[in-house]
Design a protein around this motif. Structure first.
Motif, short mmCIF file in Angstrom:
data_model
loop_
_atom_site.label_atom_id
_atom_site.label_comp_id
_atom_site.label_asym_id
_atom_site.label_seq_id
_atom_site.Cartn_x
_atom_site.Cartn_y
_atom_site.Cartn_z
N ARG A 46 25.82 34.44 30.57
CA ARG A 46 24.86 34.22 31.67
C ARG A 46 24.10 35.52 31.91
O ARG A 46 24.58 36.60 31.60
CB ARG A 46 25.61 33.78 32.95
CG ARG A 46 24.71 33.31 34.08
CD ARG A 46 25.52 32.66 35.18
NE ARG A 46 26.13 31.39 34.74
CZ ARG A 46 26.93 30.64 35.50
NH1 ARG A 46 27.25 31.04 36.72
NH2 ARG A 46 27.42 29.51 35.03
N THR A 47 22.90 35.40 32.46
CA THR A 47 22.11 36.58 32.78
C THR A 47 21.82 36.62 34.28
O THR A 47 21.91 35.60 34.97
CB THR A 47 20.78 36.59 32.02
OG1 THR A 47 20.05 35.39 32.31
CG2 THR A 47 21.03 36.67 30.52
N GLY A 48 21.45 37.82 34.76
CA GLY A 48 21.07 38.01 36.15
C GLY A 48 22.18 37.88 37.18
O GLY A 48 22.07 37.04 38.06
N PRO A 49 23.24 38.70 37.12
CA PRO A 49 23.52 39.77 36.16
C PRO A 49 24.12 39.22 34.86
O PRO A 49 24.57 38.08 34.80
CB PRO A 49 24.53 40.63 36.90
CG PRO A 49 25.31 39.66 37.72
CD PRO A 49 24.29 38.65 38.18
N LEU A 93 34.25 27.58 31.77
CA LEU A 93 33.79 27.66 33.16
C LEU A 93 32.28 27.85 33.26
O LEU A 93 31.62 27.27 34.12
CB LEU A 93 34.49 28.82 33.88
CG LEU A 93 35.93 28.60 34.34
CD1 LEU A 93 36.52 29.91 34.84
CD2 LEU A 93 35.96 27.55 35.46
N LEU A 94 31.73 28.65 32.35
CA LEU A 94 30.32 28.99 32.42
C LEU A 94 29.46 28.11 31.51
O LEU A 94 28.26 28.37 31.34
CB LEU A 94 30.12 30.46 32.07
CG LEU A 94 30.79 31.43 33.05
CD1 LEU A 94 30.65 32.87 32.58
CD2 LEU A 94 30.20 31.28 34.45
N GLY A 95 30.07 27.06 30.95
CA GLY A 95 29.29 26.07 30.22
C GLY A 95 28.71 26.54 28.92
O GLY A 95 27.61 26.12 28.53
N ALA A 96 29.43 27.42 28.21
CA ALA A 96 28.93 27.87 26.90
C ALA A 96 28.85 26.69 25.96
O ALA A 96 29.74 25.84 25.91
CB ALA A 96 29.86 28.94 26.33
N ILE A 136 35.54 35.93 38.46
CA ILE A 136 34.14 36.03 38.03
C ILE A 136 33.22 36.09 39.24
O ILE A 136 32.29 36.92 39.29
CB ILE A 136 33.77 34.84 37.12
CG1 ILE A 136 34.57 34.92 35.81
CG2 ILE A 136 32.27 34.83 36.83
CD1 ILE A 136 34.42 33.69 34.92
N ASP A 137 33.47 35.25 40.23
CA ASP A 137 32.64 35.26 41.44
C ASP A 137 32.70 36.62 42.12
O ASP A 137 31.68 37.15 42.57
CB ASP A 137 33.10 34.17 42.42
CG ASP A 137 32.74 32.77 41.94
OD1 ASP A 137 31.89 32.66 41.03
OD2 ASP A 137 33.33 31.80 42.46
N TRP A 138 33.89 37.18 42.20
CA TRP A 138 34.06 38.49 42.84
C TRP A 138 33.30 39.57 42.08
O TRP A 138 32.62 40.39 42.65
CB TRP A 138 35.55 38.83 42.91
CG TRP A 138 35.84 40.17 43.54
CD1 TRP A 138 36.00 40.44 44.87
CD2 TRP A 138 35.97 41.43 42.85
NE1 TRP A 138 36.25 41.79 45.04
CE2 TRP A 138 36.23 42.41 43.84
CE3 TRP A 138 35.91 41.79 41.52
CZ2 TRP A 138 36.42 43.75 43.50
CZ3 TRP A 138 36.10 43.12 41.18
CH2 TRP A 138 36.34 44.09 42.17
N ALA A 139 33.43 39.55 40.75
CA ALA A 139 32.78 40.56 39.93
C ALA A 139 31.26 40.48 40.04
O ALA A 139 30.58 41.51 40.15
CB ALA A 139 33.22 40.41 38.47
N VAL A 140 30.72 39.27 40.00
CA VAL A 140 29.27 39.10 40.13
C VAL A 140 28.80 39.60 41.49
O VAL A 140 27.76 40.27 41.61
CB VAL A 140 28.88 37.62 39.93
CG1 VAL A 140 27.43 37.38 40.34
CG2 VAL A 140 29.10 37.21 38.48
#
Length: 470
Positions: free
Chosen positions: A323-326, A458-461, A425-429
């Motif tokens: 994912r991007t952004g970040p 989770l991120l739909g790769a 992941i949510d925390w890191a973002v």
């Protein structure tokens, strides 16, 4: 008829991949390798020796096996050869372990072939039990299934990745026409030995008469073992850095431009959509393996075919941007050498000025050494770390990872824990966004293949697939 077997006309969804895999999981897990080959040989014999149905490129080593296997697969496809690739572990579905022409085997084929060989698996299990031995393990069953699938298709070339070690790995029932050894370093020391010399002895077990050894550059202790094994087996051998290797590389957006000196030719300015010196070296290893198989090490590869292969080479979960952004980057490095190689590549190619780590590690790994490597490689770039754990029963509890990270040098106030990967992941973002580093900052998820596999889900790769006709 065996329990759960298909009946004539029964739809395959009544006997699913999930049910087959659940049946296999009831066996000894794949991290409990049995130091034996006879049970798999027995299965091969009763099935008519499917391991002999096509030439094989057999790959062992510590790091880079999967990437190298996928590169070889792409090269074979570009030369219009039908391929069967077997690797482990999987990151999503178990069917990823068995690929036909770069595509995971279909659910229908996976289930159908298992149903066909299941009675023979039972026969082998019965004989083993009568002899006081454990039934076929999970990994042994998957290996038998892979050979059966490749014979059924059939394929022109098998690309086989060793699961663990070499000499006693279930894949070693094959007689590889080309035997590839990626870089050897310390990993699985409790099973393979605590030195590069001892680990190389185990991995050298795939080197057999009639083959052709292609090896990455090795530390002297490992190189000596491989050379001795090649000479004893009377096989030709070529080593990276001596007879072939990366002549030059130029990192760029989306990958790197690589010039490779092979064992039979020179291949300039190929565009490789993977990051890092280690992937360029894996590619040189794959090129040499292709030369060894296709022309016996004496015939130059077709340059157009090789560039076509490069266009289709991918390596899911290896510095993969999910994912991007970040940027959220996943990397399946799971030992100190792998972590170091990935860190160098990330710094070289991604241009981040802030990085938050999400880390989960499995129990059989040298966790303390991995923490030291993370500290040494990321001290100047990483601001905070979230330790978590995959759903694997072998995952080290997140709280234990924090303690070892602090011992390695990380500041305790920069360490966070959560048992759930989605929360991590949510925390890191949020930590990246909080500092206004959405564009120049990123999140790296690393430490184990199982953790990266869960992150990709989770991120739909998207499923990664090679296509011969594209």
């Amino acid at each position: 008829m065996p329990e759960n077997s298909l009946t004539p006309g029964e739809p395959f969804d009544q006997f699913s991949v999930a049910s087959v895999y659940a049946e296999m999981l009831a066996r000894a897990p794949e991290n409990q390798m049995q130091p034996r080959l006879e049970p798999v040989r027995m299965a091969m014999d009763v099935l008519g020796n499917p391991e002999r149905s096509a030439p094989a490129i057999h790959i062992t080593g510590t790091n880079g096996k999967t990437s190298t296997a996928r590169m070889i697969e792409a090269g074979l496809l570009a030369h219009d050869l039908r391929t069967g690739r077997y690797g482990s572990p999987h990151m999503g579905s178990v069917t990823e372990r068995i690929s036909i022409d770069g595509v995971p085997v279909s659910d229908e084929t996976f289930v159908r072939i298992w149903d066909e060989i299941r009675p023979y698996i039972g026969m082998v299990d019965e004989k083993l039990t009568a002899e006081g031995e454990a039934p076929l393990t999970l990994f042994e069953c998957l290996t038998v299934l892979a050979f059966a699938v490749f014979a059924d298709e059939p394929v022109d070339v098998m690309v086989l990745e060793v699961g663990l070690g070499g000499a006693w790995d279930a894949t070693n029932v094959v007689e590889g026409q080309v035997q590839v050894v990626t870089p050897i370093s310390l990993d699985h020391t409790e099973m393979l030995g605590d030195s590069e010399h001892d680990i190389a002895l185990e991995k050298a077990g795939i080197i057999k008469p009639g083959g052709f050894l292609i090896s990455a550059a090795q530390v002297p202790e490992a190189a000596d073992v491989l050379l001795e094994a090649a000479r004893e087996a009377d096989v030709p051998f070529r080593f990276e850095g001596v007879e072939f290797g990366v002549e030059s590389r130029l990192p760029g957006v989306g990958g790197q431009q690589v010039t490779v000196q092979g064992i039979a030719g020179r291949y300039p300015e190929l565009l490789l959509a993977l990051h890092g010196a280690h992937q360029a070296e894996n590619f040189a290893l794959a090129v040499a393996a292709l030369e060894a198989l296709i022309g016996g090490g004496e015939q130059e590869l077709n340059m157009e075919n090789l560039q076509l292969a490069c266009e289709h080479i991918t390596s899911p979960g290896r510095l993969e941007t999910l994912r991007t952004g970040p940027a959220i980057i996943a990397d399946a490095a799971h030992n100190p050498a792998g972590l170091e190689a990935s860190a160098l590549a990330l710094k070289e190619s991604f241009g981040l000025d802030k990085l938050v780590l999400v880390v989960g590690i499995l129990q059989e790994k040298d966790v303390r050494a991995m923490m030291t490597t993370l500290y040494e490689q990321y001290e100047d770039l990483v601001s905070e770390i979230c330790f978590t754990q995959s759903v694997s029963p072998r995952a080290v509890p997140a709280e234990e990872l924090v303690s070892m990270a602090a011992d390695a040098g990380f500041r305790e106030e920069d360490l966070h824990t959560t048992e759930r990967l989605d929360e991590a992941i949510d925390w890191a973002v949020a930590r990246v966004d909080e500092d206004g580093a959405t564009v120049s900052g990123g999140v790296l998820i690393t430490g184990s293949i199982t953790l990266v596999g869960e992150a990709r889900t989770l991120l739909g790769a998207e499923d990664d697939r090679l296509r011969k006709d594209s």
